[in-house]
Scaffold this active site. Structure first.
Site, mmCIF file in Angstrom:
data_model
loop_
_atom_site.group_PDB
_atom_site.id
_atom_site.type_symbol
_atom_site.label_atom_id
_atom_site.label_comp_id
_atom_site.label_asym_id
_atom_site.label_seq_id
_atom_site.Cartn_x
_atom_site.Cartn_y
_atom_site.Cartn_z
ATOM 1 N N LYS A 24 0.844 -1.210 0.000
ATOM 2 C CA LYS A 24 0.000 0.000 0.000
ATOM 3 C C LYS A 24 0.872 1.251 0.000
ATOM 4 O O LYS A 24 0.659 2.176 -0.778
ATOM 5 C CB LYS A 24 -0.883 0.003 1.246
ATOM 6 C CG LYS A 24 -1.483 1.360 1.585
ATOM 7 C CD LYS A 24 -2.342 1.326 2.832
ATOM 8 C CE LYS A 24 -1.617 1.589 4.123
ATOM 9 N NZ LYS A 24 -1.245 2.993 4.384
ATOM 10 N N ASN A 25 1.871 1.267 0.885
ATOM 11 C CA ASN A 25 2.657 2.492 1.064
ATOM 12 C C ASN A 25 3.643 2.744 -0.072
ATOM 13 O O ASN A 25 4.208 3.826 -0.175
ATOM 14 C CB ASN A 25 3.360 2.481 2.426
ATOM 15 C CG ASN A 25 2.344 2.649 3.560
ATOM 16 O OD1 ASN A 25 1.183 2.994 3.314
ATOM 17 N ND2 ASN A 25 2.767 2.399 4.787
ATOM 18 N N ARG A 94 -4.790 10.281 4.645
ATOM 19 C CA ARG A 94 -3.733 11.231 4.970
ATOM 20 C C ARG A 94 -2.695 11.274 3.831
ATOM 21 O O ARG A 94 -2.079 12.301 3.576
ATOM 22 C CB ARG A 94 -3.100 10.829 6.295
ATOM 23 C CG ARG A 94 -1.718 11.270 6.422
ATOM 24 C CD ARG A 94 -1.337 12.062 7.619
ATOM 25 N NE ARG A 94 0.060 12.432 7.420
ATOM 26 C CZ ARG A 94 0.607 13.531 7.807
ATOM 27 N NH1 ARG A 94 -0.097 14.412 8.463
ATOM 28 N NH2 ARG A 94 1.869 13.782 7.567
ATOM 29 N N CYS A 118 -5.486 8.072 9.487
ATOM 30 C CA CYS A 118 -5.520 7.354 10.763
ATOM 31 C C CYS A 118 -5.388 8.297 11.950
ATOM 32 O O CYS A 118 -4.709 9.307 11.886
ATOM 33 C CB CYS A 118 -4.365 6.367 10.829
ATOM 34 S SG CYS A 118 -4.690 4.876 9.939
ATOM 35 N N ARG A 123 0.531 14.497 13.380
ATOM 36 C CA ARG A 123 1.433 14.227 12.261
ATOM 37 C C ARG A 123 1.584 15.494 11.435
ATOM 38 O O ARG A 123 0.847 15.751 10.515
ATOM 39 C CB ARG A 123 0.873 13.074 11.433
ATOM 40 C CG ARG A 123 0.715 11.832 12.277
ATOM 41 C CD ARG A 123 -0.090 10.789 11.566
ATOM 42 N NE ARG A 123 0.703 10.071 10.590
ATOM 43 C CZ ARG A 123 0.191 9.180 9.766
ATOM 44 N NH1 ARG A 123 -1.097 8.913 9.791
ATOM 45 N NH2 ARG A 123 0.957 8.551 8.915
ATOM 46 N N PRO A 124 2.577 16.288 11.775
ATOM 47 C CA PRO A 124 2.713 17.592 11.130
ATOM 48 C C PRO A 124 3.106 17.508 9.653
ATOM 49 O O PRO A 124 3.654 16.511 9.202
ATOM 50 C CB PRO A 124 3.822 18.267 11.950
ATOM 51 C CG PRO A 124 4.566 17.174 12.603
ATOM 52 C CD PRO A 124 3.645 15.986 12.710
ATOM 53 N N ASP A 126 5.035 19.969 8.406
ATOM 54 C CA ASP A 126 6.192 20.875 8.299
ATOM 55 C C ASP A 126 7.294 20.323 7.403
ATOM 56 O O ASP A 126 7.866 21.055 6.592
ATOM 57 C CB ASP A 126 6.821 21.124 9.680
ATOM 58 C CG ASP A 126 5.851 21.778 10.631
ATOM 59 O OD1 ASP A 126 4.668 21.917 10.251
ATOM 60 O OD2 ASP A 126 6.261 22.135 11.748
ATOM 61 N N ASP A 306 4.817 0.483 12.112
ATOM 62 C CA ASP A 306 3.621 -0.183 11.596
ATOM 63 C C ASP A 306 3.537 -1.653 12.013
ATOM 64 O O ASP A 306 2.505 -2.291 11.787
ATOM 65 C CB ASP A 306 3.568 -0.070 10.062
ATOM 66 C CG ASP A 306 3.287 1.366 9.623
ATOM 67 O OD1 ASP A 306 2.648 2.098 10.383
ATOM 68 O OD2 ASP A 306 3.714 1.741 8.519
ATOM 69 N N ARG A 399 -8.533 -0.828 4.856
ATOM 70 C CA ARG A 399 -7.786 0.231 4.177
ATOM 71 C C ARG A 399 -6.392 -0.244 3.785
ATOM 72 O O ARG A 399 -5.827 0.237 2.811
ATOM 73 C CB ARG A 399 -7.629 1.443 5.114
ATOM 74 C CG ARG A 399 -8.824 2.349 5.141
ATOM 75 C CD ARG A 399 -8.504 3.617 5.879
ATOM 76 N NE ARG A 399 -7.230 4.165 5.442
ATOM 77 C CZ ARG A 399 -6.474 4.984 6.160
ATOM 78 N NH1 ARG A 399 -6.851 5.347 7.359
ATOM 79 N NH2 ARG A 399 -5.348 5.441 5.679
HETATM 80 N N1 EPU Z 1 8.647 11.198 13.153
HETATM 81 C C1 EPU Z 1 9.579 11.284 14.126
HETATM 82 N N2 EPU Z 1 10.887 11.089 13.787
HETATM 83 C C2 EPU Z 1 11.265 10.827 12.520
HETATM 84 C C3 EPU Z 1 10.297 10.704 11.518
HETATM 85 C C4 EPU Z 1 8.988 10.894 11.856
HETATM 86 O O1 EPU Z 1 9.252 11.529 15.275
HETATM 87 O O2 EPU Z 1 12.461 10.676 12.270
HETATM 88 C C5 EPU Z 1 7.248 11.430 13.495
HETATM 89 C C6 EPU Z 1 6.722 12.622 12.753
HETATM 90 O O3 EPU Z 1 6.802 13.794 13.503
HETATM 91 C C7 EPU Z 1 5.321 12.254 12.432
HETATM 92 C C8 EPU Z 1 5.277 10.753 12.531
HETATM 93 O O4 EPU Z 1 6.495 10.337 13.081
HETATM 94 O O5 EPU Z 1 4.434 12.790 13.350
HETATM 95 C C9 EPU Z 1 5.023 10.117 11.206
HETATM 96 O O6 EPU Z 1 6.158 10.050 10.392
HETATM 97 P P1 EPU Z 1 6.129 10.206 8.834
HETATM 98 O O7 EPU Z 1 5.995 11.626 8.433
HETATM 99 O O8 EPU Z 1 7.287 9.422 8.348
HETATM 100 O O9 EPU Z 1 4.774 9.464 8.480
HETATM 101 P P2 EPU Z 1 3.934 9.559 7.165
HETATM 102 O O10 EPU Z 1 4.834 9.823 6.025
HETATM 103 O O11 EPU Z 1 2.803 10.438 7.371
HETATM 104 C C10 EPU Z 1 4.164 7.001 6.540
HETATM 105 C C11 EPU Z 1 3.238 5.841 6.320
HETATM 106 C C12 EPU Z 1 2.610 5.427 7.641
HETATM 107 C C13 EPU Z 1 3.724 5.049 8.601
HETATM 108 C C14 EPU Z 1 4.716 6.200 8.746
HETATM 109 C C15 EPU Z 1 5.938 5.853 9.568
HETATM 110 C C16 EPU Z 1 2.520 6.100 4.038
HETATM 111 C C17 EPU Z 1 1.432 6.443 3.083
HETATM 112 N N3 EPU Z 1 2.239 6.213 5.339
HETATM 113 O O12 EPU Z 1 3.369 8.060 7.034
HETATM 114 O O13 EPU Z 1 1.812 4.288 7.372
HETATM 115 O O14 EPU Z 1 3.211 4.713 9.868
HETATM 116 O O15 EPU Z 1 5.188 6.609 7.450
HETATM 117 O O16 EPU Z 1 6.672 4.821 8.975
HETATM 118 O O17 EPU Z 1 3.596 5.706 3.615
HETATM 119 C C18 EPU Z 1 0.078 2.737 7.705
HETATM 120 O O18 EPU Z 1 0.400 2.207 6.641
HETATM 121 O O19 EPU Z 1 -0.711 2.196 8.503
HETATM 122 C C19 EPU Z 1 0.648 4.046 8.053
HETATM 123 C C20 EPU Z 1 0.109 4.857 8.948
#
Ligand code: EPU
Length: 419
Positions: A24-25, A94, A118, A123-124, A126, A306, A399
């Site tokens: 998925k990701n 998201r 989710c 999840r900022p 920034d 995850d 999902r």
């Molecule tokens: N964060 C940290 N330190 C880091 C990196 C991230 O604290 O070094 C925190 C961030 O502040 C943020 C949170 O972790 O609040 C999420 O991180 P990230 O931005 O990497 O998440 P994302 O890109 O929004 C993707 C996956 C998620 C998965 C996360 C973490 C996709 C579409 N989504 O989200 O997948 O949990 O990375 O690996 O790729 C899922 O598949 O169930 C899912 C939620």
């Protein structure tokens, strides 16, 4: 959809063979990246899940052709409408944030309502905005909607504010068509980020450093159509391995890339699970006398957040006190309250840390799925529980997992989908 539930009768050792679906990701950013070319793209091994249907719907809204047949998606972005992507379209996903980079690169402008998804903590965005600003974008508004403009994207050397997965993916998708060279430091390196890079290179992009935390991208003026097979879903592999282990089953899981899960195998060994890795498969065998461990999540190649909830389900069956440290999200221990209803007595120390003491004979109960991965965790707990468990909110599980109930049934589990 929201009214569906799983009814699971636990205590049956799983047996047999199962093939893993596409990731998925990986599929989500790769589908968004199809907006970077006006030529047709064919994607195979696309998982047939709710999140993919949602992103396909957004492509249609943008006037892009996107057809799914079986697990093949054909996408042709001859033109991409410059319109605001409204809340009702992005609220379920998201990952809609993944349109920022491609739309900026293709249209020079993007207007996107704040994405939903989710409920697993703050999840900022920034990291995304900073990266795109580095590449020359202007943030016009980020109060009511995300509105960015870029007359021109220019390659540069910069560091992300954190190793955000989708933040890195947005930066890559903008940089491939920027003028000149970009160096993206502190890039996320998850297998799905790597798959996006391989996909873009097959379209003519020039990305180096794939799989490391420093990506070097030489911008090109045009990308062409391609055909790409989405990499297999290592998170599903982990979940199925844990399903086999928690039921003391004997299961072969096929079509995997073992290196996506190096740290996961290491942790399984520490717990005492018997398994054997093949070139693209894993065989799980019945294991007894599991031992408690310390489990800490972090970005790849460390233990994936995850798989934290699914692994914790297994730890309920291990002797001693396991310590769980979720370092990424502040809302990812919620499933422990559900497991409490099944007889577990977890000690939740704060939003990031918990202790689980086992082995605990879990008992069937009525519980809920709080997000995709928490949902997988409670399904695993139900497979090991005495009696029947009813799981609500399985929309979340659908999902992210393609036909999880069918796959588990094919391995002998008693799992029914009811309304
Ligand atoms: N964060 C940290 N330190 C880091 C990196 C991230 O604290 O070094 C925190 C961030 O502040 C943020 C949170 O972790 O609040 C999420 O991180 P990230 O931005 O990497 O998440 P994302 O890109 O929004 C993707 C996956 C998620 C998965 C996360 C973490 C996709 C579409 N989504 O989200 O997948 O949990 O990375 O690996 O790729 C899922 O598949 O169930 C899912 C939620």
């Amino acid at each position: 959809m929201h009214t569906h539930r799983f009814l699971i009768k636990g205590g049956i050792p799983l047996k047999g063979q199962v093939k893993v679906s596409g990731s998925k990701n990986a599929a989500l950013p790769i589908i968004a990246a199809c907006l970077l070319t006006n030529e047709p793209v064919t994607l195979t091994n696309v998982p047939d899940i709710a999140d993919i249907a949602t992103i396909q719907h957004i492509l249609h809204f943008l006037g892009v052709k996107a057809e799914m047949e079986g697990n093949t998606m054909k996408i042709h972005a001859e033109a991409v409408a410059n319109v605001e992507i409204q809340h009702d379209l992005v609220s379920k996903l998201r990952a809609s944030i993944l349109f920022l980079g491609p739309l900026l690169a293709r249209n020079g402008e993007v207007r996107l309502a704040f994405p939903g998804g989710c409920v697993i903590g703050k999840r900022p965005v920034d990291a995304h905005l900073l990266a795109l600003e580095e590449l020359g974008a202007e943030v016009v508004n980020f109060d009511e909607i995300l509105h960015l403009k870029a007359d021109k994207l220019t390659g540069t050397d910069f560091i992300l504010s954190e190793a955000s997965v989708t933040g890195t993916e947005n930066a890559i998708m903008a940089a491939v068509l920027a003028e000149g060279e970009s160096v993206i430091r502190l890039s996320a390196a998850e297998p799905h980020v790597q798959d996006l890079c391989h996909f873009l290179n097959s379209m003519g992009a020039k990305i180096g450093g794939i799989g490391t935390h420093t990506l070097r991208i030489e911008g090109v003026s045009k990308l062409h159509g391609t055909e790409h097979r989405i990499t297999s879903d290592y998170l599903e592999v982990g979940t199925l391995v844990l399903a086999a282990a928690i039921t003391k089953g004997s299961v072969d899981i096929l079509d995997i890339d073992p290196h996506h899960l190096d740290i996961f195998w290491q942790k399984l060994k520490e717990v005492g699970v018997h398994f054997e890795l093949g070139k693209d498969s894993v065989r799980v065998q019945p294991s007894h006398n599991l031992k408690a461990i310390r489990l800490q999540t972090a970005v790849f190649p460390s233990f994936p957040t995850d798989l934290q909830a699914p692994f914790a389900a297994l730890l309920t069956q291990a002797e001693g006190t396991s310590f769980i440290f979720e370092t990424l999200f502040d809302g990812r221990l919620q499933y422990l309250y559900e497991l409490e209803k099944m007889g577990l007595r977890p000690k939740i120390l704060n939003p990031y840390q918990a202790e689980i003491t086992g082995p605990t004979q879990l008992k069937g109960a009525a519980i809920a799925s709080c997000d995709i991965r928490a949902g997988a965790g409670v399904v695993l707990a139900a497979l090991a529980a005495e009696g029947e468990t009813e799981i609500s909110n399985i929309y979340y599980i659908d999902r992210g997992y393609e036909g999880i109930d069918k796959k588990l049934r094919s391995l002998g589990a008693e799992i029914k989908r009811i309304q």
